[in-house]
Each structure stands twice: as structure tokens, then as C-alpha cells.
Design an enzyme around this catalytic site. Sequence first.
Site, short mmCIF file in Angstrom:
data_model
loop_
_atom_site.label_atom_id
_atom_site.label_comp_id
_atom_site.label_asym_id
_atom_site.label_seq_id
_atom_site.Cartn_x
_atom_site.Cartn_y
_atom_site.Cartn_z
CB SER A 408 -0.88 0.05 1.24
OG SER A 408 -1.59 -1.14 1.41
CG HIS A 429 -2.20 -0.40 -4.16
ND1 HIS A 429 -2.59 0.90 -3.91
CD2 HIS A 429 -2.48 -1.10 -3.04
CE1 HIS A 429 -3.09 0.97 -2.69
NE2 HIS A 429 -3.03 -0.22 -2.15
CD GLU A 441 -2.96 3.82 -6.51
OE1 GLU A 441 -3.20 5.03 -6.47
OE2 GLU A 441 -2.37 3.22 -5.58
CG ASN A 479 -3.34 4.17 0.36
OD1 ASN A 479 -4.55 4.38 0.45
ND2 ASN A 479 -2.84 2.95 0.36
#
Length: 692
Positions: A408, A429, A441, A479
Amino acid sequence: MPSSYQVRGAIAVIAFDFPPVNGLGSPLRTDLMAALDRANADRDVRAVVITGTSKAFSGGADVKELGTPAASRDPRLPVLISALEDSPKPVVAAIAGICMGGGLELALGAHYRVAKADARVSLPEVKLGLLPGAGGTQRLPRAIGLERALNMIVTGETLPAAQFSGTALFDAVTDGDVVDAALALAGKVVQEALPLKRLRDLKVREPQAEAFLQFARNSVAATAGLPAPLKCVEAVSWCVSKPFDEALRLEREAFLQLMASAESRAMRHNFAAERLAGKVADLPDGVPLREIHKVGVIGAGTMGGGITMNFLNVGIPVVLLETQQQALDRGLSTIRRNYETSAKKGKLTAEQVEERMSLVTPTLDYAALADADLVIEAVFENMDVKQQVFARLDEICKPGAILASNTSYLDINRIATFTKRPHDVLGLHFFSPANVMRLLEVVRGAKTAPDALATCLALARKIGKIAVVSGVCDGFIGNRMLAPYGAAAQGLINAGALPHQVDGALQKFGMAMGPFRMGDLAGLDIGWATRKRKAAETGISKPVVADKLCEVGRYGQKTGAGWYRYEAGKRDPIPDPVTEQLIAEYRTAHGITPRKVSDAEVVERCIYALINEGARILQEGIAARASDIDLVYLNGYGFPRPSGGPMFYADSVGLPNVVRALRRFAAEPGADKSWQPAPLLLQLAEQGKSFN
Ligand code: NAD
């Protein structure tokens, strides 16, 4: 030329050939109008067949053209359709492949229609916040009845032509060659002097019309806030209540109104963004792809299980590796349970469940990965563990295997150094639940080979994901933006708001879930661990309220309490005086006198914090385009679709307004420097430009 013209016997065949999908932009419309005039002027021509390719009759309007000046849209589609309908010579549409939107409306203007049984028809305009604006709301109900037409127009769903055999939509549905069938029908019409059937001349006779319309109004009430579905119902109602020409005029007006609405602009932006996503400027077309016949997944936890399902679903075998038999069994049984739940809902058959389960090979032994073409690591979020795994993969995997991490936050370039083949390493991801969420991602490392990247982008499409390419940074696109967003939410709590107020304001704005509910769902201990790690690394520690919650064992839903409390077995967040007490203590300890915070302030601070970080991400080239950032937030973080994503939302608020607010926040005493407007944002605002 966008179409070809050929006379066969006494029949003119106009075949659209305008890749990729015979979009009805100005070039094809102009050509088609000219071809129709030519056929009508030629005394030797007795009838006309219009057709597309085997892949597409027509995919409909050219989305890029929508909303452009009227002159560039001549001849307009409704004019062309009327010309077809008014043609003195019979026109037969021969339909194969997709026949969507304006394409179907065009076909509805023909006098006869022949379709290949597996042709796919739809009026999907509602998905772009529009309604069919070229007669579709009037002609389709005349062809297939009010109830079925309403369903198709309100949902935008695509259906096979075979479902409409026996209706006035298709005079014939065939498995054979559709142009041959159309030529035969046209010949018969000419020979037997059959009448020109115009759908406009039919009446919709439906005694239960009002009941169907009311049912449709009630069903679309759930999409409150989006104007298009209700407008679709209203437009269809005119086919029973108004004369045809008046209804057409009203339909056009409603279409233009929707076209100008903020919601439709955002939905069209989302559509275009999805088409652009995964296009990489420096990746040449036609890079040879690596073949992916077998995938390895390391770790059968929350993410590993979901990731595995993606590949089983498309028939790609997966070797699933764990360190402990117990963890492996648990992971496998979760996968099976998920499939059985789908089977109970009728989405899969019992055989399909077994077929998919038979494609997974559980193992504790790395040797089973020796012939995998792609391995995705989904073990604990800890660099030391990732190092062990990647060093082992480097020993075992065959040359050319792609080695991916689902991390992450961690540095993909560093992970690549744990192998002797950094060009084969990248980030994949996935989002939780990985078998459901559409976003992926794809994190491109400094050394990732172009063909490894291209292979993963193609694979993403195969498993039905929207792939967005991200550069390497802490948290990648999504994130990383979450950090200042969370900090803004935290700042509001410190200042005087409570978690349920912040969540409530953002949910009213349209976020699927506010940040505190999301924190409780994900587990507060993860962020706590990260903060402790960073404090140890940097020597700087900034305690926050969430630390206090964790110190008393409130990790979120999994411990029955976090920002909220939860009743046993339930997920509804209940505001908790214990949290309020901890917040009050924090404020006292930091000398803060609480003040009133409005909902508007909550939205401004949190969403502008996202936008500001998005601008930095764009400037650094972590994201290639603003619309990629929008896709990440729409598909991975529950950002409201009718806002078009954070960057599109910033454009609609006006970048100078965003800058002004950020400057105000940055000027407050003790303000964090992250409130300073990003240079790119400032530059665009000054130049009167926008992100998208
Ligand atoms: P998890 O704790 O549910 O699962 C991790 C699994 O890995 C466990 O089953 C564990 O037994 C196994 N494991 C640990 N070390 C191993 C090793 N050396 N070899 C093989 N298996 C090993 O964790 P998760 O939530 O699935 O997260 C996994 C990764 O995915 C992390 O990097 C995380 O940051 C990332 N991620 C998580 C989410 C999420 O929402 N949970 C979302 C996106 C990405």
C-alpha cells in the site's frame, strides 16, 4: 472514406467503415447523408441497405463531440434520422455487433431492420447523465412496447438482438449473413411493393402505461440527485401523451438541458477518463506482451484471497502460497465461501464454483512457483518480510516472470533491489475487497521494463479492472492523497468538531464513507504503527487523538470500538462519549478552546486538502493526468460520481477559489505547511486554466 457505397442489382448498400466502432461523429453523418441522397437520386436504385461491420453497426454518438458548437454537428443526428425515415425508397438496416445509443436510434429510423442474433443493442445515454436525444425515447417504445423500452432507457443495459425477435424492432433475426438477409428482404419489399414502415406512424397501445411509468418513477427515486433517470421516464411518457413531432421536440430540449448539467459533464468526464487510463505516453503501441498462463500469489490473507479470485474468474490458474497450513486453509475457505455466496445469489452455477476452485493450487513450497509467469506478493506490510519474499522469488522464478507487490505504501524501487531483476518488478496495488473493487494502481518502478508494464495493463483489462499507472512515492496516488485528507479531518476534530459531524458532512457531500468510519473499518492500529515507525525514523513525534484511542485498545470495528463504538456483530457506528472525553482531554492538553465548525468548512478543508496533494502528484509526474487521479478517487475511495473526482470537482469550483481558501488555511497560526497551495495549482489558477 467513413463509409462505402455499392449498388447490388437494384439495391444500394451503404456500409459504415469508421473505426473503431462506427461512431456517429460528423464525418460519418455527412457521408451517410450524401450516400442516401445519391441512392434516392439514382433511378436504377429501388431500395437501400445500411450496415456496419461485423463488430459494430454503430457504437453511437462521438462523445468528444457532445457539447461542442452546433455548426460542427451538422448534419445533426435527428436530421439524418428523419431523412432516412422520410426516404421515398425503402431503407433496410442490417445490424451486427454493437448497436448502441445513436446507432440504435439511427436504425430505428429505417423502414425495416434485420439483426444478427448476437448483435447487442442498447440506449446507454443515461450512463452519461443524458437521455437518448435523437428519437430513441419515442421510437423504441413503439417498437418493443412501453415497459421494455422504459427498462432499457432507464438502466442503459445492453441486450442481445435475439431477445427482440417477434417485435417490431426487428423484421428478422438471423444467425446467417446479415447483409444477405437484408438484401433478400429489400428485394421482397421492392418486388411486392410492400409499404414503408415508419415507427413514427405506430401508436403505443398500453392500457397499463401509467402504472408502468409510475413504477419507473419510483424505482429511479433511489438515484436521487441524478436528474437523467427521471428525465428519461418523463420523455418516454410523451410517447403516450403527446403527438410524435411535439414529443421529439420536447425530447431534444430535455436532452440539451441534461447535456448542460454538471452531473452529465462529470459523467462524460468519467467516461473519457476511463478510456484514457492506462495509456502511457512513452510506451510504444504494439510492445510485445509477455504471456500470462499461470499466476502465483504470496499470502492468503484479506488481499491475497481476493487477488486470487480475479484470475480464477477468467480461467487463469493460481498457485497460492502461505507459510502456515492453517493460514492457507483459512484463505482457501474464504475464497470458496465467496464463490458459494455468489452461487446462492444465482450469479454462478455449482459447477462454475468447482471449476474455479479447481484452478487454485495451495502450497507451502516456493518450488511450485518455478513456472509462474506473474507472482503477486500480498504478505504483511513490512519491508523485512517483503525482502525475504522477493529474495526467495528471485531464486525460484523463471527468467521473464513478472514480480509484483501489492504493498500500500512501501517503496517499489527498494523492493526491486531485493532481486537481481529490477526490470521485472512493479507494484500491483489492488483495493479491498480485491475481487470486487475495480481500481488497480499499477506502480511503475524506475527500472520496470516497458513490456512488463504493458503486460500488466493488458492483464488488468482482462480481469475487468480500471488500471491507473502511478509513479513511486509513499502511498502512490490514492493513499498519498489520503494523508493530508485525514490530517485535515483530524485538524477539525482538534478544533472543535466531533467524528460523526465530520463524517456526516463528507457523506452529505457524497463520499461513500467519512474518514473516521473508514478508519474504524480499516483498523486504527495500522496508522498507529506507521506513525510510531516514522517517529522512530525521524525522531519527530506528533501525538494525535487516534494514538490515544489505540493506547486504550480501541482499534476500530475489530475491537468493537474506535472513533465510534459498535454493538456486538453490528457495523453501525455509534457516537461514543468515551471518544469525546479523549478528544476533550487532547484539546485541554494542547491549550485548544473548541470552536464551532460548519459542515461547509469540513468539506472545504478535507476536499481541498485532497486536491492540493493531487496537484503535487500531478506536478511530480506520479500521475500522468488529472483524470487518472479522478479515477483513483472515484473507483477506490468512494468519491461521489456526480462530482467527477477531486480534480474535476476543483475545476468546477474554479481553481482561483480553491487557491484562495488554501491561502486562508495556510495563514492560520500554527498551520501545517501542507496547506500552502501547490505550485501547479497556483500556476493553473493564475493562467485561468483547469486540471482537466
Ligand atoms: P493480511 O494480514 O490479511 O494477510 C497477509 C497474509 O500474508 C497472512 O495470511 C500471512 O500469513 C501471510 N504471510 C505473511 N508473511 C508471509 C510470507 N513470508 N510468506 C507467505 N505468506 C506470508 O494482510 P492484507 O490486508 O491482505 O495485506 C497484504 C498486503 O496488501 C500488505 O502489503 C498491505 O499493505 C496490502 N494492501 C492491503 C489492503 C487492505 O485493505 N487490507 C489494501 C491494499 C493493499
